[in-house]
Design a protein around this motif. Structure first.
Motif, PDB file in Angstrom:
ATOM      1  N   ILE A 148      -4.696   5.893  -5.456  1.00 30.71           N
ATOM      2  CA  ILE A 148      -5.487   4.598  -5.461  1.00 30.71           C
ATOM      3  C   ILE A 148      -5.839   4.328  -4.034  1.00 30.71           C
ATOM      4  CG2 ILE A 148      -5.298   1.817  -5.910  1.00 30.71           C
ATOM      5  CD1 ILE A 148      -3.237   2.612  -7.942  1.00 30.71           C
ATOM      6  N   GLU A 149      -7.355   4.147  -3.908  1.00 29.83           N
ATOM      7  CA  GLU A 149      -7.922   3.828  -2.594  1.00 29.83           C
ATOM      8  C   GLU A 149      -7.394   2.198  -2.159  1.00 29.83           C
ATOM      9  OE1 GLU A 149     -12.203   2.631  -0.924  1.00 29.83           O
ATOM     10  OE2 GLU A 149     -12.034   3.785  -2.788  1.00 29.83           O
ATOM     11  N   ARG A 150      -7.038   2.402  -0.885  1.00 32.80           N
ATOM     12  CA  ARG A 150      -6.829   1.046  -0.319  1.00 32.80           C
ATOM     13  C   ARG A 150      -7.606   0.763   0.887  1.00 32.80           C
ATOM     14  NH1 ARG A 150      -2.121   4.140  -1.388  1.00 32.80           N
ATOM     15  NH2 ARG A 150      -2.078   4.985   0.758  1.00 32.80           N
ATOM     16  N   ARG A 151      -8.006  -0.282   1.259  1.00 30.90           N
ATOM     17  CA  ARG A 151      -8.734  -0.684   2.374  1.00 30.90           C
ATOM     18  C   ARG A 151      -8.667  -1.843   2.720  1.00 30.90           C
ATOM     19  NH1 ARG A 151     -13.197  -3.695   0.664  1.00 30.90           N
ATOM     20  NH2 ARG A 151     -13.755  -3.467  -1.360  1.00 30.90           N
ATOM     21  N   ARG A 152      -8.537  -2.461   3.904  1.00 30.71           N
ATOM     22  CA  ARG A 152      -8.237  -3.626   4.727  1.00 30.71           C
ATOM     23  C   ARG A 152      -9.507  -4.622   4.433  1.00 30.71           C
ATOM     24  NH1 ARG A 152      -3.736  -4.277   6.593  1.00 30.71           N
ATOM     25  NH2 ARG A 152      -2.648  -2.525   7.672  1.00 30.71           N
ATOM     26  N   THR A 153      -9.193  -5.783   4.378  1.00 27.78           N
ATOM     27  CA  THR A 153     -10.355  -6.812   4.175  1.00 27.78           C
ATOM     28  C   THR A 153      -9.842  -7.882   5.030  1.00 27.78           C
ATOM     29  OG1 THR A 153      -9.259  -7.961   2.369  1.00 27.78           O
ATOM     30  CG2 THR A 153     -10.924  -6.112   1.709  1.00 27.78           C
TER      31      THR A 153
ATOM     32  N   GLY B 203       0.903  -1.503  -0.123  1.00 25.53           N
ATOM     33  CA  GLY B 203       0.020   0.074  -0.202  1.00 25.53           C
ATOM     34  C   GLY B 203       0.811   1.286  -0.063  1.00 25.53           C
ATOM     35  N   ALA B 204       2.040   1.363   0.749  1.00 27.95           N
ATOM     36  CA  ALA B 204       2.787   2.550   0.790  1.00 27.95           C
ATOM     37  C   ALA B 204       3.615   2.637  -0.412  1.00 27.95           C
ATOM     38  CB  ALA B 204       3.907   2.248   1.820  1.00 27.95           C
ATOM     39  N   ALA B 205       3.749   1.379  -1.324  1.00 33.01           N
ATOM     40  CA  ALA B 205       4.512   1.493  -2.500  1.00 33.01           C
ATOM     41  C   ALA B 205       3.916   2.103  -3.667  1.00 33.01           C
ATOM     42  CB  ALA B 205       5.230   0.201  -2.746  1.00 33.01           C
ATOM     43  N   ILE B 206       2.484   2.029  -3.672  1.00 35.19           N
ATOM     44  CA  ILE B 206       1.786   2.458  -4.754  1.00 35.19           C
ATOM     45  C   ILE B 206       1.406   3.903  -4.848  1.00 35.19           C
ATOM     46  CG2 ILE B 206       0.877  -0.090  -5.159  1.00 35.19           C
ATOM     47  CD1 ILE B 206      -1.640   1.036  -4.145  1.00 35.19           C
ATOM     48  N   ASP B 207       0.747   4.276  -5.964  1.00 35.48           N
ATOM     49  CA  ASP B 207       0.293   5.629  -6.340  1.00 35.48           C
ATOM     50  C   ASP B 207      -0.637   5.760  -5.234  1.00 35.48           C
ATOM     51  OD1 ASP B 207      -1.068   7.692  -7.287  1.00 35.48           O
ATOM     52  OD2 ASP B 207      -1.274   6.966  -9.125  1.00 35.48           O
ATOM     53  N   PRO B 208      -0.571   7.023  -4.493  1.00 35.96           N
ATOM     54  CA  PRO B 208      -1.415   7.385  -3.541  1.00 35.96           C
ATOM     55  C   PRO B 208      -2.688   7.633  -3.740  1.00 35.96           C
ATOM     56  CG  PRO B 208       0.252   8.916  -3.817  1.00 35.96           C
ATOM     57  CD  PRO B 208       0.560   7.994  -4.631  1.00 35.96           C
TER      58      PRO B 208
END
Length: 86
Positions: A42-47, A35-40
């Motif tokens: 892009i939405e990230r959410r925990r599953t 998550g830290a390495a990709i384009d900010p």
């Protein structure tokens, strides 16, 4: 109860319970690094299984589409993380 008294299924269940927290923690660390390495943008959410990524047109951006060149962000981020581990 000793190990010889356990059936195969019970032994597998006991090992799974013992290993599950370590596997979960490792998966969460890997998801956080990715998550830290990709384009900010892009939405990230925990599953329950780790982390999910979402953005408009993310699949087309990653793989290309009709008249659209690929501009991947996830695959290169994963590759960079793998290089750091080696």
């Amino acid at each position: 109860m000793n190990a010889r008294a356990l059936t195969g299924a019970a032994l597998a269940a006991a090992l799974k319970r013992a290993a599950e927290p370590a596997v979960r923690a490792g998966r969460e660390r890997a998801a956080a690094r990715l998550g830290a390495a990709i384009d900010p943008a892009i939405e990230r959410r925990r599953t329950a299984d780790g982390i999910a990524f979402a953005a408009p047109g993310l699949f087309a951006r990653e793989h290309g589409g009709f008249g659209l060149e690929a501009a991947p962000v996830l695959a290169p981020a994963i590759a960079r993380l793998r290089e750091r581990r080696a």
